[in-house]
Design a protein around this motif. Structure first.
Motif, short mmCIF file in Angstrom:
data_model
loop_
_atom_site.label_atom_id
_atom_site.label_comp_id
_atom_site.label_asym_id
_atom_site.label_seq_id
_atom_site.Cartn_x
_atom_site.Cartn_y
_atom_site.Cartn_z
N PHE A 275 0.33 -23.15 20.92
CA PHE A 275 -0.40 -24.25 20.27
C PHE A 275 -1.72 -24.42 21.03
N ASP A 276 -2.56 -23.39 20.87
CA ASP A 276 -3.76 -23.27 21.70
C ASP A 276 -5.05 -23.31 20.91
N ASP A 277 -4.98 -23.61 19.59
CA ASP A 277 -6.22 -23.64 18.81
C ASP A 277 -7.17 -24.71 19.34
N VAL A 278 -6.64 -25.91 19.57
CA VAL A 278 -7.43 -26.98 20.19
C VAL A 278 -6.51 -27.80 21.08
N LYS A 279 -6.91 -27.94 22.34
CA LYS A 279 -6.21 -28.85 23.25
C LYS A 279 -7.01 -30.14 23.33
N ILE A 280 -6.33 -31.26 23.13
CA ILE A 280 -6.98 -32.56 23.05
C ILE A 280 -6.52 -33.42 24.22
N SER A 281 -7.47 -34.04 24.90
CA SER A 281 -7.16 -34.96 25.99
C SER A 281 -7.53 -36.38 25.58
N ILE A 282 -6.53 -37.25 25.62
CA ILE A 282 -6.73 -38.67 25.35
C ILE A 282 -6.15 -39.44 26.52
N ASN B 37 -22.98 -20.76 21.02
CA ASN B 37 -23.13 -20.47 22.44
C ASN B 37 -21.79 -20.35 23.17
N ARG B 38 -20.72 -20.30 22.37
CA ARG B 38 -19.37 -20.16 22.93
C ARG B 38 -19.05 -21.23 23.96
N ILE B 39 -19.52 -22.42 23.69
CA ILE B 39 -19.15 -23.57 24.52
C ILE B 39 -17.88 -24.14 23.90
N LEU B 40 -16.75 -23.82 24.49
CA LEU B 40 -15.46 -24.12 23.88
C LEU B 40 -14.74 -25.30 24.52
N ALA B 41 -15.31 -25.86 25.57
CA ALA B 41 -14.77 -27.07 26.19
C ALA B 41 -15.83 -28.15 26.08
N ILE B 42 -15.52 -29.23 25.36
CA ILE B 42 -16.49 -30.30 25.09
C ILE B 42 -15.94 -31.62 25.58
N LYS B 43 -16.68 -32.27 26.47
CA LYS B 43 -16.30 -33.60 26.96
C LYS B 43 -17.06 -34.66 26.19
N ARG B 44 -16.52 -35.85 26.20
CA ARG B 44 -17.15 -36.96 25.48
C ARG B 44 -18.57 -37.21 25.97
N ARG C 234 -14.36 -42.66 20.14
CA ARG C 234 -14.48 -42.59 21.61
C ARG C 234 -13.13 -42.68 22.32
N LYS C 235 -12.04 -42.30 21.65
CA LYS C 235 -10.72 -42.30 22.29
C LYS C 235 -10.42 -40.93 22.90
N ILE C 236 -10.83 -39.87 22.23
CA ILE C 236 -10.64 -38.52 22.74
C ILE C 236 -11.64 -38.28 23.87
N TYR C 237 -11.13 -37.79 25.01
CA TYR C 237 -12.01 -37.56 26.16
C TYR C 237 -12.53 -36.12 26.20
N ARG C 238 -11.66 -35.17 25.78
CA ARG C 238 -12.05 -33.76 25.93
C ARG C 238 -11.38 -32.91 24.85
N LEU C 239 -12.11 -31.92 24.35
CA LEU C 239 -11.58 -30.92 23.43
C LEU C 239 -11.77 -29.55 24.06
N GLU C 240 -10.73 -28.73 23.96
CA GLU C 240 -10.85 -27.35 24.44
C GLU C 240 -10.39 -26.43 23.32
N ILE C 241 -11.31 -25.62 22.80
CA ILE C 241 -11.03 -24.72 21.69
C ILE C 241 -10.54 -23.38 22.24
N GLU C 242 -9.53 -22.82 21.58
CA GLU C 242 -8.92 -21.57 22.04
C GLU C 242 -8.53 -21.70 23.52
N ALA C 243 -7.75 -22.73 23.78
CA ALA C 243 -7.40 -23.07 25.16
C ALA C 243 -6.54 -21.98 25.80
N ASP C 244 -6.76 -21.81 27.09
CA ASP C 244 -5.95 -20.86 27.88
C ASP C 244 -4.73 -21.61 28.39
#
Length: 352
Positions: A44-51, A157-164, A29-39
């Motif tokens: 370095f856009d494969d996964v953007k991680i927000s902590i 379903n091509r949901i590429l942005a996932i929040k906690r 529960r430390k990572i808040y958000r993942l964005e796959i294939e980030a714009d």
């Protein structure tokens, strides 16, 4: 229900590492958000991680063979086997390979890494990624299946942005009785740090827990029985499940913690710990009874603890009171009265 060793065989290496990030977000529960294939304005856009307030950009390479000498760094970019990749400015950049010989000098999310030129380089094979995921869910195999399905649905379903908060809810044992609760009085029970309330079957112990939880506003209730129809009945009586469930409720994650960490958190929160139905362990999983009793004994110096049960065969040193039921006549109806008898036969009466 145990996942197959090949559960993720259909995933690409990039998806496998992304699933590891998702598992870390779910378990710790430390990572808040993942964005796959980030714009983003870098490669370095494969996964953007927000902590919290930190952004981390990752590039995940499925190369069969690569060496450190294949990486050439210059200002704001890295060349990998001759192909240039621009770096994110003023942020952490992470580069994953299936296998690359490195001498790690730091950790990234618990994974050994080599930090050089503002880039964390990680060597992590599919097998190692699977082992890391297995370790996160070693006491929660069903949760691993749930998160795997959730991730597959997101990809489909091509949901590429996932929040906690998008994750499936944390699964914990129900503590609400499945039968209607009656009011059993409001008298406050005075005790030191341990009180054991015993009563015969049907006297109202489990309903009395509800009253205790309102008297002690900061109570933490754990029930070893809620109904004969409870689908989790046998699981509740297993000590390892008991610790795991308390951990999830206290910390809101799936990190494996020991008894000391759990007790420290209960003390820190100032909880009154109420455990109902210890006799069910004695009768139906007796091999774990001493573990429960040892845990309660460790609780005693740290927080107020109330144990409710039918009379136990096991002898304890806990201060004890007895709960019995009586009936008091009122016009046109009966009213229930609950009586607590201490072991010195002094009497406290609760009248509804």
């Amino acid at each position: 229900m145990r996942p197959s060793k090949n559960a993720f065989i259909g995933y690409s290496y990039q998806e496998q590492i992304t699933f590891l990030f998702l598992a870390l977000m779910d378990a710790e529960r430390k990572i808040y958000r993942l964005e796959i294939e980030a714009d983003v304005k870098n490669n370095f856009d494969d996964v953007k991680i927000s902590i919290e307030d930190n952004l981390i950009y990752s590039q995940i390479k499925d190369f069969d063979e690569v060496e450190l000498t294949d990486l050439k760094f210059s200002e704001n970019q890295v060349s990998i086997k001759g192909k240039k990749h621009s770096l994110a400015n003023n942020c952490l950049n992470v580069l994953f390979f299936k296998k690359i010989d490195i001498n790690s000098n730091c950790n990234f999310l618990g994974i050994p890494a080599l930090k050089t030129n503002n880039v964390h380089i990680i060597s992590l094979s599919r097998i190692e990624a699977n082992e890391a995921i297995d370790n996160l869910y070693k006491n929660n195999e069903i949760r691993k299946i749930t998160i795997n399905k959730f991730f597959s649905d997101c990809l489909d379903n091509r949901i590429l942005a996932i929040k906690r908060e998008d994750l499936p809810i944390i699964n914990i044992f129900e503590t609400k009785l499945l039968e209607e609760t009656i009011d059993v009085g409001k008298r406050h029970l005075e005790f030191s740090n341990i009180l054991h309330i015993e009563g015969k079957p049907g006297v109202g112990k489990s309903h009395y827990v509800n009253k205790l939880s309102t008297i002690h506003n900061n109570s933490f209730v754990y029930r070893l029985w809620i109904s004969n129809q409870d689908k989790d009945y046998k699981k509740r009586l297993v000590y390892s499940n008991f610790i795991s469930d308390i951990t999830k409720k206290l910390f809101g994650d799936y990190v494996n913690r020991n008894e000391t960490e759990v007790i420290d958190k209960l003390r820190e929160n100032g909880h009154v710990f109420i455990i109902d139905g210890l006799d069910h362990v004695e009768n139906y999983n007796s091999e774990d009874l001493e573990k429960f009793v040892d845990f309660i004994n460790q609780l005693i110096p740290n927080c107020k603890t109330i144990v409710l049960s039918r009379p136990l065969k096991l002898k304890t040193i806990w201060k004890k009171k007895y709960l019995i039921i009586g009936m008091k006549m009122k016009p046109k109806r009966f009213s229930m009265s609950f009586i607590i008898l201490t072991n010195t036969l002094s009497v406290v009466v609760f009248i509804v």
